[in-house]
Motif scaffolding. Structure first.
Motif, PDB file in Angstrom:
ATOM      1  N   PRO A 123       0.709  -1.366   0.012  1.00 10.57           N
ATOM      2  CA  PRO A 123       0.124   0.079  -0.063  1.00 10.57           C
ATOM      3  C   PRO A 123       0.738   1.239   0.079  1.00 10.57           C
ATOM      4  O   PRO A 123       1.726   1.366   0.458  1.00 10.57           O
ATOM      5  CB  PRO A 123      -0.778  -0.056   1.205  1.00 10.57           C
ATOM      6  CG  PRO A 123      -0.867  -1.589   1.643  1.00 10.57           C
ATOM      7  CD  PRO A 123       0.478  -2.245   1.011  1.00 10.57           C
ATOM      8  N   PRO A 141      -1.685   7.343   2.054  1.00 11.26           N
ATOM      9  CA  PRO A 141      -3.270   7.617   1.927  1.00 11.26           C
ATOM     10  C   PRO A 141      -3.250   8.908   1.127  1.00 11.26           C
ATOM     11  O   PRO A 141      -2.320   9.672   1.033  1.00 11.26           O
ATOM     12  CB  PRO A 141      -3.841   8.096   3.327  1.00 11.26           C
ATOM     13  CG  PRO A 141      -2.845   7.202   4.116  1.00 11.26           C
ATOM     14  CD  PRO A 141      -1.478   7.255   3.638  1.00 11.26           C
ATOM     15  N   GLN A 142      -4.297   8.921   0.273  1.00 10.41           N
ATOM     16  CA  GLN A 142      -4.764  10.205  -0.517  1.00 10.41           C
ATOM     17  C   GLN A 142      -6.104  10.995  -0.008  1.00 10.41           C
ATOM     18  O   GLN A 142      -6.858  10.450   0.840  1.00 10.41           O
ATOM     19  CB  GLN A 142      -4.881   9.976  -1.969  1.00 10.41           C
ATOM     20  CG  GLN A 142      -3.821   9.213  -2.718  1.00 10.41           C
ATOM     21  CD  GLN A 142      -3.626   9.471  -4.037  1.00 10.41           C
ATOM     22  OE1 GLN A 142      -3.664  10.348  -4.570  1.00 10.41           O
ATOM     23  NE2 GLN A 142      -3.900   8.073  -4.653  1.00 10.41           N
ATOM     24  N   ASN A 143      -6.137  12.398  -0.286  1.00  9.59           N
ATOM     25  CA  ASN A 143      -7.025  13.344   0.441  1.00  9.59           C
ATOM     26  C   ASN A 143      -7.727  13.969  -0.712  1.00  9.59           C
ATOM     27  O   ASN A 143      -7.608  15.280  -0.503  1.00  9.59           O
ATOM     28  CB  ASN A 143      -6.557  13.772   1.535  1.00  9.59           C
ATOM     29  CG  ASN A 143      -7.488  14.556   2.542  1.00  9.59           C
ATOM     30  OD1 ASN A 143      -8.605  14.193   2.333  1.00  9.59           O
ATOM     31  ND2 ASN A 143      -7.090  15.656   3.039  1.00  9.59           N
ATOM     32  N   GLN A 168      -8.076  -5.223   4.598  1.00 12.28           N
ATOM     33  CA  GLN A 168      -7.358  -4.072   3.852  1.00 12.28           C
ATOM     34  C   GLN A 168      -7.221  -4.669   2.382  1.00 12.28           C
ATOM     35  O   GLN A 168      -6.528  -4.014   1.718  1.00 12.28           O
ATOM     36  CB  GLN A 168      -6.046  -3.888   4.487  1.00 12.28           C
ATOM     37  CG  GLN A 168      -5.781  -2.847   5.683  1.00 12.28           C
ATOM     38  CD  GLN A 168      -6.543  -1.602   5.499  1.00 12.28           C
ATOM     39  OE1 GLN A 168      -6.028  -0.796   4.822  1.00 12.28           O
ATOM     40  NE2 GLN A 168      -7.483  -1.306   6.537  1.00 12.28           N
ATOM     41  N   SER A 224      -2.227   3.480  -4.474  1.00 11.68           N
ATOM     42  CA  SER A 224      -3.341   2.957  -3.447  1.00 11.68           C
ATOM     43  C   SER A 224      -2.845   2.665  -1.983  1.00 11.68           C
ATOM     44  O   SER A 224      -1.890   1.913  -2.007  1.00 11.68           O
ATOM     45  CB  SER A 224      -4.259   1.591  -3.873  1.00 11.68           C
ATOM     46  OG  SER A 224      -5.244   1.416  -2.889  1.00 11.68           O
ATOM     47  N   ALA A 225      -3.688   3.243  -0.894  1.00 10.87           N
ATOM     48  CA  ALA A 225      -3.228   2.942   0.290  1.00 10.87           C
ATOM     49  C   ALA A 225      -4.000   1.485   0.909  1.00 10.87           C
ATOM     50  O   ALA A 225      -3.660   1.351   2.009  1.00 10.87           O
ATOM     51  CB  ALA A 225      -3.721   4.144   1.242  1.00 10.87           C
ATOM     52  N   VAL A 226      -4.847   0.816  -0.028  1.00 16.02           N
ATOM     53  CA  VAL A 226      -5.142  -0.343   0.344  1.00 16.02           C
ATOM     54  C   VAL A 226      -4.637  -1.455  -0.702  1.00 16.02           C
ATOM     55  O   VAL A 226      -4.103  -1.241  -1.563  1.00 16.02           O
ATOM     56  CB  VAL A 226      -6.686  -0.652   0.078  1.00 16.02           C
ATOM     57  CG1 VAL A 226      -7.297   0.465   1.099  1.00 16.02           C
ATOM     58  CG2 VAL A 226      -7.409  -0.131  -1.280  1.00 16.02           C
ATOM     59  N   ASP A 234     -11.788   4.718   7.854  1.00  9.30           N
ATOM     60  CA  ASP A 234     -10.543   4.931   6.819  1.00  9.30           C
ATOM     61  C   ASP A 234     -10.295   4.206   5.671  1.00  9.30           C
ATOM     62  O   ASP A 234      -9.920   4.409   4.597  1.00  9.30           O
ATOM     63  CB  ASP A 234      -9.543   4.825   7.841  1.00  9.30           C
ATOM     64  CG  ASP A 234      -9.411   5.886   8.749  1.00  9.30           C
ATOM     65  OD1 ASP A 234      -9.921   7.138   8.863  1.00  9.30           O
ATOM     66  OD2 ASP A 234      -8.655   5.459  10.166  1.00  9.30           O
ATOM     67  N   GLN A 278     -10.143   5.259   1.610  1.00  9.52           N
ATOM     68  CA  GLN A 278      -8.851   4.940   0.764  1.00  9.52           C
ATOM     69  C   GLN A 278      -9.326   4.285  -0.459  1.00  9.52           C
ATOM     70  O   GLN A 278      -8.821   4.068  -1.559  1.00  9.52           O
ATOM     71  CB  GLN A 278      -7.929   4.393   1.623  1.00  9.52           C
ATOM     72  CG  GLN A 278      -7.400   5.522   2.519  1.00  9.52           C
ATOM     73  CD  GLN A 278      -6.943   6.569   1.655  1.00  9.52           C
ATOM     74  OE1 GLN A 278      -6.136   6.690   0.613  1.00  9.52           O
ATOM     75  NE2 GLN A 278      -7.361   7.878   2.262  1.00  9.52           N
ATOM     76  N   GLU A 333     -10.784   6.626  -2.751  1.00 13.93           N
ATOM     77  CA  GLU A 333      -9.440   7.223  -3.460  1.00 13.93           C
ATOM     78  C   GLU A 333      -9.007   6.392  -4.485  1.00 13.93           C
ATOM     79  O   GLU A 333      -8.671   6.747  -5.553  1.00 13.93           O
ATOM     80  CB  GLU A 333      -8.554   7.529  -2.418  1.00 13.93           C
ATOM     81  CG  GLU A 333      -9.228   8.808  -1.530  1.00 13.93           C
ATOM     82  CD  GLU A 333      -9.138  10.266  -2.149  1.00 13.93           C
ATOM     83  OE1 GLU A 333      -8.431  10.562  -3.182  1.00 13.93           O
ATOM     84  OE2 GLU A 333      -9.524  11.211  -1.251  1.00 13.93           O
ATOM     85  N   SER A 334      -8.979   5.030  -4.286  1.00 14.05           N
ATOM     86  CA  SER A 334      -8.249   4.187  -5.115  1.00 14.05           C
ATOM     87  C   SER A 334      -9.007   3.782  -6.589  1.00 14.05           C
ATOM     88  O   SER A 334      -8.482   4.150  -7.753  1.00 14.05           O
ATOM     89  CB  SER A 334      -8.293   2.654  -4.663  1.00 14.05           C
ATOM     90  OG  SER A 334      -7.292   2.793  -3.548  1.00 14.05           O
TER      91      SER A 334
END
Length: 353
Positions: free
Chosen positions: A51, A54-56, A245, A269-271, A330, A334, A337-338
């Motif tokens: 991963p 994270p994006q925002n 996750q 991607s954070a996942v 959370d 994410q 976001e992905s």
């Protein structure tokens, strides 16, 4: 009967018996071997997935508010044709209008349809409930963003807003399935209205998925959409529950050109993005094949390339426990976001031809 004929019949019978014994003994072992190999393949993908940060870019509070509104008891589980289902679709049309999407249904933002109870042989072959229930007063909700190059074929983003309703006084809220996908659909529409892609984006909130993907069927059966005029389908169904996750991406087996795209996606991607659950029984044994499990299956049958994003079935799937308080905030943020990143990568890849 001559001796030769008797010997011939005895030999034929022996061959049939031998074939039956071979099938009985060999088939389970072969399927078990394929299942084990696929399990090892998926485990390796999980181990190798790294991963990113994270994006925002999206608004997670707004997504959660939308999810909570859809999964609220006032919506009565959003069964097609019920007061809660009708309220949900009217609210979605208003959201599309507020975002600035162009109406793209047959009646403004709506595509009304009805379904008579019928038997579907292909569902019977797949081991699913073959009798599709009737659906009265159902409707899809469609809105369009033109994109910077309206001449390009649209990318269709889908998420079903219906759920199981109420039964015997018990409410099935359908928070993860699929208020989560619809809330992400809305937030993506807001983002891309401010940051347009080259391809037009067609946002479709589908009705009657739970009764046999009937909203997606209606898109093509009523010829609102023509397969050859579509670039791609991105389907979102169950996004908000952390299953270690893992976010599954279904469709790269059918479209191998997606594999490098998903590899690029993992870098953003954070996942963990896991390409799986899209291989047939003769490749993956008894591993679940989700190719036809949600609305993307209808696009696949119409020969429209697709990707399906979703989590694995969890203990609250299709139970009264699938409520908004179970959302992993959370993880859900994410995952959304992905999917945003994937749409951007897909837009660029399709532009390259």
């Amino acid at each position: 009967m001559s001796v030769v004929k008797r010997l011939y019949l005895a030999g034929a019978a022996a061959l049939v018996i031998a074939a039956i014994l071979l099938y009985t003994l060999a088939w389970p072992a072969w399927q078990q071997q394929l299942t084990q190999q696929e399990s090892e393949r998926l485990a390796q993908l999980v181990a190798e997935a790294k991963p990113a940060a994270p994006q925002n870019r999206l608004n997670p509070q707004r997504m959660l508010a939308d999810l909570n509104w859809l999964a609220h008891p006032d919506r009565q589980g959003r069964k097609p044709g019920t007061a809660g289902g009708i309220e949900a679709r009217n609210w979605l049309a208003q959201q599309f209008a507020d975002i600035g999407l162009q109406s793209a249904g047959t009646d403004g933002y709506f595509q009304p349809f009805r379904v008579d109870e019928h038997f579907v042989f292909s569902r019977w072959l797949a081991g699913k409930t073959a009798t599709v229930p009737a659906a009265e007063n159902a409707a899809n909700v469609l809105g369009l963003l033109p994109g910077t190059n309206p001449a390009l074929k649209p990318i269709v983003l889908t998420a079903h807003y219906d759920h199981l309703g109420s039964h015997d006084g018990k409410l099935f809220a359908g928070a993860d399935d699929n208020a989560s996908g619809v809330a992400t659909l809305l937030e993506l529409a807001r983002y891309f209205s401010q940051h347009p892609t080259a391809h037009p984006l067609l946002f479709v909130a589908l009705d009657a998925e739970e009764g046999g993907l009937q909203g997606a069927v209606a898109l093509f059966e009523h010829q609102l959409l023509q397969p050859e005029q579509l670039a791609f389908n991105v389907n979102m169904d169950m996004l908000s529950r952390d299953t270690n996750q893992l976010l599954f991406a279904v469709g790269s087996y059918q479209q191998p050109w997606l594999t490098p795209l998903l590899q690029k996606l993992q870098q953003q991607s954070a996942v963990k993005i896991i390409a799986g659950h899209d291989r047939p029984w003769y490749r993956a044994g008894n591993t679940q094949d989700w190719t036809l499990s949600s609305d993307h299956g209808v696009f696949f049958q119409q020969q429209v390339p697709f990707i399906y994003f979703g989590v694995a079935d969890h203990e609250d799937y299709h139970t009264v426990r699938d409520t908004a308080d179970k959302v992993d905030r959370d993880f859900y943020a994410q995952v959304s976001e992905s999917i945003l990143s994937f749409i951007q990568l897909l837009d660029q890849r399709l532009n390259q031809g």
